[in-house]
Motif scaffolding. Structure first.
Motif, short mmCIF file in Angstrom:
data_model
loop_
_atom_site.label_atom_id
_atom_site.label_comp_id
_atom_site.label_asym_id
_atom_site.label_seq_id
_atom_site.Cartn_x
_atom_site.Cartn_y
_atom_site.Cartn_z
N THR A 229 14.70 -20.49 49.74
CA THR A 229 13.45 -20.41 48.99
C THR A 229 12.29 -19.96 49.88
O THR A 229 11.45 -19.16 49.46
CB THR A 229 13.13 -21.78 48.36
N SER B 216 16.36 -19.42 44.04
CA SER B 216 15.51 -19.26 45.24
C SER B 216 14.33 -18.34 44.93
O SER B 216 13.20 -18.64 45.32
CB SER B 216 16.29 -18.66 46.40
N LEU C 39 6.48 -30.42 45.83
CA LEU C 39 7.51 -29.50 46.35
C LEU C 39 7.68 -29.65 47.86
O LEU C 39 8.81 -29.69 48.37
CB LEU C 39 7.14 -28.06 46.01
N ILE D 162 11.83 -20.22 42.47
CA ILE D 162 11.03 -21.27 43.12
C ILE D 162 10.11 -20.65 44.16
O ILE D 162 8.94 -21.02 44.29
CB ILE D 162 11.93 -22.34 43.76
#
Lengths: 383, 326
Positions: free
Chosen positions: B208, B121, A22, B124
């Motif tokens: 996010t 958003s 990520l 995650i």
């Protein structure tokens, strides 16, 4: 909690890997911009930024020399193609190994380097990998050399040329100063105004206090689009027009609900004992605010000023509406969105550099003040 | 006069003016209007204290009233007039808006934005917050994912141009396609419908971090005992997360969700920079900017539509705030 039952080491590995994934996903676009801003324009259009550390195959053209040496009935011209200024200009970082060459712009890499080829009229040409060539022609070339196209490895070339251009030409320096001019007053003034109001809402008793707090909470979500037309008309009619004064007012007002809300929440959380004992000791509200509440509220003040700074620095909408659209008062975001993207849509190096210049200051502020920012966010939304 | 100097002077005047206003108005109140002396000393002190809050509040209330309350009315009134400010058209602007296909497209797109961006958003952000929770380098990871928050929407759009560009030597997506063997680069900004999603990715990328920071603090605030008890009862990590942790931070999730929703309704920069509203990507805020400076009646009508969409959130916010104050 690292070693409690239920946490398996395989799961821990999966966690590490997915977070790594990520983070990379989040970082890669920004890295692309950063790398591109240091690359040469020709290189950007030849290879992606992820290939930046590697050599790029560029096609270039040059002309051979014309000082022939007669060898029997042919004229022989030898030399190095990199001695030609035109050919050299393609390779500011020094020319690399030549891969292929040709004699027409349509097929610049027709022949592999080092091979002697017929180029018509009984002439032959060979260009070697190091740039040396030999051109044999039955006729005296006079003072005109032979056109040579070639493809060569251009070593990776990182320059600060884009930055020099962005910061000195294009009015970008002006836009940078304009952004600062908008940002600083629009950050400092609302804090002061909001702090007094927040103190009144947190620690003074008066009828209608609850209603006012509710109004501020409601105003937090009013879309500022609503204000654009009526306020611009008002500015025009009272003579401010589109100007820095107008945008300072606008930013001050648009930041006000969040400022009052954040500061009130924080001030209302200060210990009651301190405030009351000061009151008992005879402090007026003004002294109380200045000497006790304001210093204790520094973290919230810092948090809000970071917000307001980032918001005014990054704003495009308010600047487009409340500032005139001439070069003298354009801020960076407007400059990039309207000028650079329009007229220089294809100049990726300049675009990347301009974008990086515009995000550099907020990034510095962000990373150095992150602690306050997080604290401010939490004060605003976690109960 | 150089603008920067003008700015500095403004700071001085602004800050000096504010301090001067507060100081002097207090002084005048205490010394001259209701002096704390003489025969009416008690009454005077009480009266001064009743006035003082309004002195403190006045500048803030003034700008709020002028720039945020008045425009709600002002915009509505203006939206009842045509391009010419003297020509009354009633609800004409709204009727022609709802009939225009551009407006319908932007309304539908805005609907998609409001559904997808906050959901993605928040989701995650929640996942990252949980994953980094007891990671040794969790703070570094969070800081990097939080970073786009500092970047302007214009800057972010440019950053993503280097991902979406219609050229396998510049755009990452086309480079990956080329690696997989596709011949021609595609312009992802021109694929109908999907281009909207590609634009949303940019805002999700920015937001996010915000969701993550707040949710991560909320996760830390969960009482340890509930977690320990669940583990003792044999809950696996998934159950622990979805059945124990998430329900306890539901209130914070809702706050994050609504905050991002409000933001989505204001952002015009991304669409403006990436596509200029072409290829069926228009949303309400960018659609409004098409009419700004050209047809104030239309522009204010669109702004008022945005206001009406926001209204339920506003009411809900106020009710929550009042509940908390009691």
């Amino acid at each position: 909690m690292d070693n409690i039952a239920g946490t398996k080491s395989s799961l821990m590995w999966a966690t590490h890997l997915s977070v790594l994934f990520l983070v990379l996903l989040w970082l890669i676009p920004t890295i692309g911009l950063f790398v591109s801003s240091f690359r040469d324009r020709d290189q950007i259009s030849e290879s992606g930024w992820w290939e930046a550390p590697f050599a790029v195959e560029l096609t270039a053209r040059g002309r051979t020399a014309a000082d022939a040496v007669q060898d029997g009935d042919v004229y022989v011209i030898t030399g190095n193609i990199y001695d030609d200024p035109e050919a050299r200009s393609y390779f500011p970082g020094g020319g690399g190994e030549i891969v292929a060459f040709g004699t027409s712009g349509r097929a610049p890499g027709e022949f592999p380097a080092g091979e002697r080829v017929e180029i018509g009229d009984g002439e032959t040409l060979v260009v070697n990998t190091d740039g040396t060539y030999e051109w044999r022609t039955p006729e005296d070339p006079g003072d005109r050399g032979q056109r040579v196209y070639f493809a060569a490895e251009s070593p990776p070339n990182f320059t600060t040329e884009n930055y020099e251009q962005v910061l000195t030409a294009d009015n970008m320096d002006r836009a940078f100063i304009n952004t600062l001019t908008v940002t600083i007053p629009a950050t400092i003034i609302p804090i002061l105004v909001a702090a007094f109001a927040a103190y009144a809402l947190a620690w003074m008793d008066f009828p209608g206090r609850g209603v006012l707090i509710a109004v501020v909470v409601g105003l937090l979500v009013v879309p500022l689009q609503l204000a654009l037309v009526p306020m611009l008309n008002l500015h025009n009619s009272i003579g401010i027009g589109q100007s820095f004064i107008g945008i300072w007012f606008a930013h001050t007002a648009f930041g006000m609900p969040l400022a009052v809300y954040l500061l009130r929440n924080y001030m209302a959380g200060l210990p009651r004992d301190i405030i009351e004992s000061a009151k008992v000791d005879g402090a007026t509200d003004f002294e109380l605010f200045l000497r006790i509440v304001l210093p204790l509220s520094l973290p919230a003040l810092a948090a809000f000023s970071i917000f307001q700074f980032l918001w005014t620095w990054n704003d495009l909408l308010v600047a487009k509406v409340f500032l005139p659209s001439d070069d003298a008062s354009k801020v960076m975001t407007v400059k990039i969105a309207d000028d650079l993207l329009g007229s220089r849509g294809g100049d990726w190096g300049i675009l990347a550099t301009a974008a990086f210049v515009s995000i550099a200051v907020p990034l510095v502020v962000f990373f150095s003040m992150q602690r306050f920012l997080v604290r401010g966010l939490l004060a605003g939304s976690v109960k | 006069m150089p603008v920067i100097l003008q700015g500095l002077i403004t700071i001085l005047i602004g800050v000096g003016g504010c301090v001067g206003y507060f100081y002097l108005s207090n002084l005048i109140l205490d010394r001259f209007i209701f002096p704390a002396k003489g025969e009416n000393i008690g009454r005077n002190i009480n009266r001064a204290n009743a006035v003082r809050p309004w002195l403190f509040l006045f500048p803030a209330m003034f700008v709020l009233g002028l720039y945020l309350v008045y425009p709600v009315v002002g915009s509505f009134v203006r939206s009842l007039y045509g391009r010419n400010p003297n020509e009354f058209v009633g609800l004409g602007n709204y009727i022609s808006l709802f009939g225009s296909s551009d407006f319908q497209t932007s309304f539908f797109n805005n609907f998609l934005w409001v559904i997808i961006v906050p959901a993605a958003s928040t989701f995650i952000g929640l996942v990252v917050a949980q994953l980094t929770d007891n990671l040794s380098w969790g703070n570094l990871a969070k800081s990097l994912i939080f970073m786009p928050m500092a970047i302007s929407f214009v800057g972010a759009s440019l950053i993503w141009k280097f991902v979406y560009a219609n050229d396998a030597d510049i755009g990452l997506i086309n480079a990956i396609r080329a690696m997989l063997g596709f011949e021609n680069p595609i312009d992802v900004m021109q694929i109908p419908f999907w281009n909207n999603l590609f634009l949303m990715v940019i805002l999700i990328w920015i937001q996010t971090g915000f969701a993550m920071v707040i949710l991560s603090a909320a996760l830390r605030g969960i009482p340890e005992e509930t977690i320990e008890a669940a583990i003792l009862d044999g809950a696996n990590p998934w159950q622990l997360f979805f059945k124990i942790k998430v329900p306890q931070i539901m209130a914070t999730i809702v706050v994050v969700w609504t905050t991002i929703t409000i933001l989505v309704l204001k952002v015009f920069d991304i669409v403006y920079t990436m596509t200029g509203g072409n290829f069926g990507t228009e949303i309400l805020p960018s659609y409004m900017m098409d009419f700004m400076f050209r047809d104030d009646g239309r522009a204010t009508a669109i702004a008022f539509v945005i206001m009406i969409v926001v209204l339920p959130v506003m009411i809900w916010n106020i009710r929550e705030a009042r509940k908390e104050m009691r």
